[in-house]
Structure formats: structure tokens, C-alpha cells
Scaffold this motif. Structure first.
Motif, PDB file in Angstrom:
ATOM      1  N   UNK A 121       0.209  -2.330 -22.474  1.00 24.25           N
ATOM      2  CA  UNK A 121      -0.440  -1.147 -23.038  1.00 24.25           C
ATOM      3  C   UNK A 121      -0.906  -0.181 -21.941  1.00 24.25           C
ATOM      4  N   UNK A 122      -0.158  -0.138 -20.843  1.00 23.99           N
ATOM      5  CA  UNK A 122      -0.474   0.798 -19.772  1.00 23.99           C
ATOM      6  C   UNK A 122      -1.577   0.380 -18.841  1.00 23.99           C
ATOM      7  N   UNK A 123      -2.136  -0.818 -19.004  1.00 25.05           N
ATOM      8  CA  UNK A 123      -3.220  -1.264 -18.128  1.00 25.05           C
ATOM      9  C   UNK A 123      -2.650  -1.978 -16.906  1.00 25.05           C
ATOM     10  N   UNK A 124      -3.200  -1.672 -15.734  1.00 30.38           N
ATOM     11  CA  UNK A 124      -2.757  -2.286 -14.495  1.00 30.38           C
ATOM     12  C   UNK A 124      -3.971  -2.681 -13.671  1.00 30.38           C
ATOM     13  N   UNK A 125      -3.751  -3.619 -12.771  1.00 32.00           N
ATOM     14  CA  UNK A 125      -4.754  -3.950 -11.756  1.00 32.00           C
ATOM     15  C   UNK A 125      -4.146  -3.590 -10.414  1.00 32.00           C
ATOM     16  N   UNK A 126      -4.839  -2.745  -9.654  1.00 34.25           N
ATOM     17  CA  UNK A 126      -4.270  -2.231  -8.409  1.00 34.25           C
ATOM     18  C   UNK A 126      -5.352  -2.097  -7.358  1.00 34.25           C
ATOM     19  N   UNK A 127      -4.900  -1.897  -6.131  1.00 33.43           N
ATOM     20  CA  UNK A 127      -5.837  -1.669  -5.029  1.00 33.43           C
ATOM     21  C   UNK A 127      -5.751  -0.224  -4.581  1.00 33.43           C
ATOM     22  N   UNK A 128      -6.900   0.434  -4.573  1.00 30.23           N
ATOM     23  CA  UNK A 128      -6.999   1.797  -4.070  1.00 30.23           C
ATOM     24  C   UNK A 128      -7.283   1.786  -2.575  1.00 30.23           C
ATOM     25  N   UNK A 129      -6.953   2.881  -1.915  1.00 29.05           N
ATOM     26  CA  UNK A 129      -7.363   3.069  -0.530  1.00 29.05           C
ATOM     27  C   UNK A 129      -8.885   2.949  -0.439  1.00 29.05           C
ATOM     28  N   UNK A 130      -9.420   2.684   0.764  1.00 27.06           N
ATOM     29  CA  UNK A 130     -10.860   2.451   0.837  1.00 27.06           C
ATOM     30  C   UNK A 130     -11.679   3.695   0.505  1.00 27.06           C
TER      31      UNK A 130
END
Length: 288
Positions: free
Chosen positions: A219-228
Motif C-alpha cells: 500500500x505504498x508504505x516503505x521503511x528507508x534511511x534518510x541522509x543525516x
């Protein structure tokens, strides 16, 4: 600025102590008193704690005494700028005159860093800001001009050279950013988002793979890492100008460094732009 919305959820919730598949996250210590691995986790973002940079409020009581007397955001911003101008000599008349025959050298300013970030987050100003996040919150950057995948790589060396440039460190620039963060936190709690734990923010990207994506939850949900340190917008339409995929996150108040309405000088060029301290986030990713 957008009001908080419901948290993004998923069927299974990883532990804050569980290692991710990204190369590394940061230092073992920081200056905010929360373990870096937890600070970087989705668990922290969904149930955030207030953060304080060690010693900043204790060593600057006069600033917060002035802020306590402010009746609106404009008065608070003026008090903050007056304090910063007096403490760091940012007014033109307070800049040191150069010796005869030498060019004038201006003192580094947090406003110049924020303005430089607005033009190019991968420029030298962006490196200094990412270096400050690394120093205070323990989080390594994941991108500066190109992905940073390991320490001692050429891209890491370039980042370190830029973040330590002497032209930005001639006026206690980290101390300036410490005060900016603490003022931002005070203003959010007092005027802009009282009682809130999160802000609904948006980021436009051309490819979701620009970030480390750990999990696609349906359903379009993701787990990701952003830049600091990453730019978001409080306006979804504005975010859409920067990419055809919109990431929607619930950003903790405690991870907001700066937003345009904080100061009357508007050093960021984007409408509704917000600087957010990174780590692992759950996000809703939708194509325009």
C-alpha cells in the motif's frame, strides 16, 4: 505548517536494537543523551523523546529568559537574532576590521550555512551542517555529492575536508547551530506546534531508490534511511516540484532543526521548507 497526522504503521515492528542492512549508522555516542541506534530508528520516530544538546540551555540562560518574555513568534525571533548578533558578532559593525593591506574577512554565520544549503545541500555549507548533525546526534551522512558507503572512501574524505573547512569554523559555528536547534525546539513547543509530537512533511524524489530502502510494506508504505540531514516541505504541492514520487513522513518535533517561519530573514528559498534530522523512517511513497 501542517498539523500532525496519524502515524504510519505496518504489520510487524522491528526492535530499535535490531541492526539494519545499511553499512553503518553513526557514532556510539552523541550529545543528546539517547543511544544513537535508537535515535536513528523508526521506533524513536514513532514514540519520540524530547532532545536537548548537552549544556546549551544551561550555558545560555539569558537567551531563554529573553524568549520567555516574547508574546508571539516575531518577538521571539527578534530576541534570538539580537542574542546571536551580540554573542557571535554577526552585525556588520561588529565585524573585526582587517589589518592594513589585508582583505576583510567576515565571520561565519548560521544564516549563511542555511542559505547555502538552500542553494545546494551538497555544497560546502551542506557538509558543515551534516558534520554538525554527526557531531551532536551521532548520525553519519549517507550522501554528499554521491552515496557514502564506507569510511575512508574518496567520497567520505571529500566530505570530511569540506565539513572541516576553516572558512566556516572561525566563529564557533557548531555553537551557533546548537543555539539554532534549541531555539527551534523552544519555538515549536511554544508557538508553532504546542502539544504535538510530529509534523506531517513531504519530500519529492525522482526515484525511491535514491534512499536506502529496507522494506516495502504494501500500500505504498516503505521503511528507508534518510541522509543525516534532509529537506522536506510542509506543502505537498511544493514537494512535487522536486520529484514525481512524494514521500510523506511523520517527522518528530525533536528532529526539526529549522523551518522558514522560524525567522523573518527566510534564509531558505523553498516555501514551507523544513530541515529534518535523518535516520530510519517509515514513509508513504506515492507517485504524482
Amino acid at each position: 505548517m501542517a498539523l500532525p497526522a496519524r502515524s504510519l504503521t505496518k504489520s510487524t515492528k522491528p526492535s530499535a536494537t535490531q541492526q539494519t542492512d545499511a553499512p553503518w549508522i553513526g557514532h556510539s555516542s552523541n550529545l543528546v543523551g539517547v543511544p544513537t541506534l535508537f535515535l536513528a530508528s523508526c521506533d524513536f520516530n514513532e514514540t519520540p523523546l524530547p532532545l536537548r544538546i548537552s549544556g546549551v540551555r544551561e550555558f545560555n540562560p539569558e537567551l531563554f529568559e529573553m524568549l520567555a518574555k516574547a508574546e508571539n513568534p516575531d518577538e521571539a525571533a527578534q530576541a534570538f537574532l539580537l542574542y546571536m548578533n551580540a554573542l557571535f558578532g554577526l552585525d556588520p559593525e561588529q565585524r573585526e576590521a582587517p589589518p592594513p593591506g589585508h582583505p576583510r574577512r567576515y565571520r561565519s554565520s548560521f544564516l549563511k550555512l542555511i542559505r547555502g544549503w538552500g542553494f545546494d545541500s551538497n555544497g560546502s555549507e551542506g557538509a558543515v551542517l551534516k558534520g554538525w548533525v554527526e557531531s551532536r546526534f551521532g548520525l553519519f551522512p549517507t550522501f554528499h555529492k554521491e552515496p557514502i558507503r564506507r569510511i575512508s572512501s574518496p567520497v567520505w574524505t571529500s566530505y570530511v575536508e569540506e565539513k572541516m573547512s576553516s572558512r566556516f569554523h572561525n566563529n564557533s559555528i557548531h555553537a551557533q547551530l546548537d543555539l539554532l536547534y534549541e531555539f527551534c525546539q523552544w519555538a515549536l513547543v511554544k508557538f508553532f506546534a504546542p502539544g504535538a509530537e510530529h509534523l506531517t512533511l513531504y519530500r519529492g524524489v525522482n526515484e525511491i531508490e535514491e534512499h536506502y530502502v529496507y522494506e516495502r510494506c504494501g500500500d505504498g508504505l516503505v521503511r528507508l534511511r534518510l541522509n543525516n540531514l534532509a529537506s522536506f516541505s510542509s506543502d505537498r504541492d511544493v514537494a512535487g516540484c522536486f520529484g514525481d514520487t512524494i514521500l510523506t513522513v511523520q517527522a518528530p518535533i525533536a528532529k526539526i532543526l529549522f523551518f522558514n517561519d522560524l525567522l523573518p530573514t527566510h534564509p531558505l528559498k523553498g516555501e514551507g521548507e523544513v530541515l529534518v534530522i535523518g535516520g530510519d523512517y517509515r514513509a508513504e511513497a506515492r507517485r504524482l
